[in-house]
Design an enzyme around this catalytic site. Structure first.
Site, PDB file in Angstrom:
ATOM      1  N   CYS A   1       0.832  -1.215   0.000  1.00 40.01           N
ATOM      2  CA  CYS A   1       0.000   0.000   0.000  1.00 40.01           C
ATOM      3  C   CYS A   1       0.866   1.264   0.000  1.00 40.01           C
ATOM      4  CB  CYS A   1      -0.909  -0.035   1.225  1.00 40.01           C
ATOM      5  SG  CYS A   1      -1.737   1.503   1.607  1.00 40.01           S
TER       6      CYS A   1
ATOM      7  N   CYS B   1       0.077   3.788   2.774  1.00 40.45           N
ATOM      8  CA  CYS B   1       0.549   3.240   4.055  1.00 40.45           C
ATOM      9  C   CYS B   1       2.031   3.551   4.252  1.00 40.45           C
ATOM     10  CB  CYS B   1       0.345   1.732   4.106  1.00 40.45           C
ATOM     11  SG  CYS B   1      -1.365   1.186   3.978  1.00 40.45           S
TER      12      CYS B   1
END
Length: 102
Positions: free
Chosen positions: A30, A33
């Site tokens: 991600c 993230c």
């Protein structure tokens, strides 16, 4: 760097904590993230002694992600007294993360 907790230690470190715990549900693949990581590290330093900041890899701890209905990453949940108290989805600025502790 924020400590990663797993299904094995989530109960003890998060649910049984005597302090508030901000948990970042993330995935290694991600992009948002990864960008959130340094911000979380700053938050962890700022709340040191009064709260904890941990990360849960949703691919490694699918049971925990399912239990708290994490369907998007990053999802951040603040736990107080072992219960989810606040939740936000998506990368947030430091100020927004700090306000979760209020």
């Amino acid at each position: 760097m924020s400590e990663v907790v797993t299904s094995a230690d989530f109960q003890k470190k998060v649910l049984e904590s005597d302090k508030p715990v901000l948990v970042d549900f993330f995935a290694t693949w991600c992009g948002p993230c990864k960008r959130l990581g340094p911000t979380l590290d700053e938050v962890a330093k700022d709340v040191e002694g009064s709260a904890y900041v941990y990360k849960v890899d949703i691919d490694q701890s699918q049971d925990i992600a399912a239990k708290y209905r994490v369907s998007s990453v990053p999802t951040l949940i603040l736990f107080k007294d072992g219960q989810p108290a606040k939740k936000t989805i998506g990368a947030q600025p430091k100020q927004a993360l700090m306000q979760m502790f209020d």
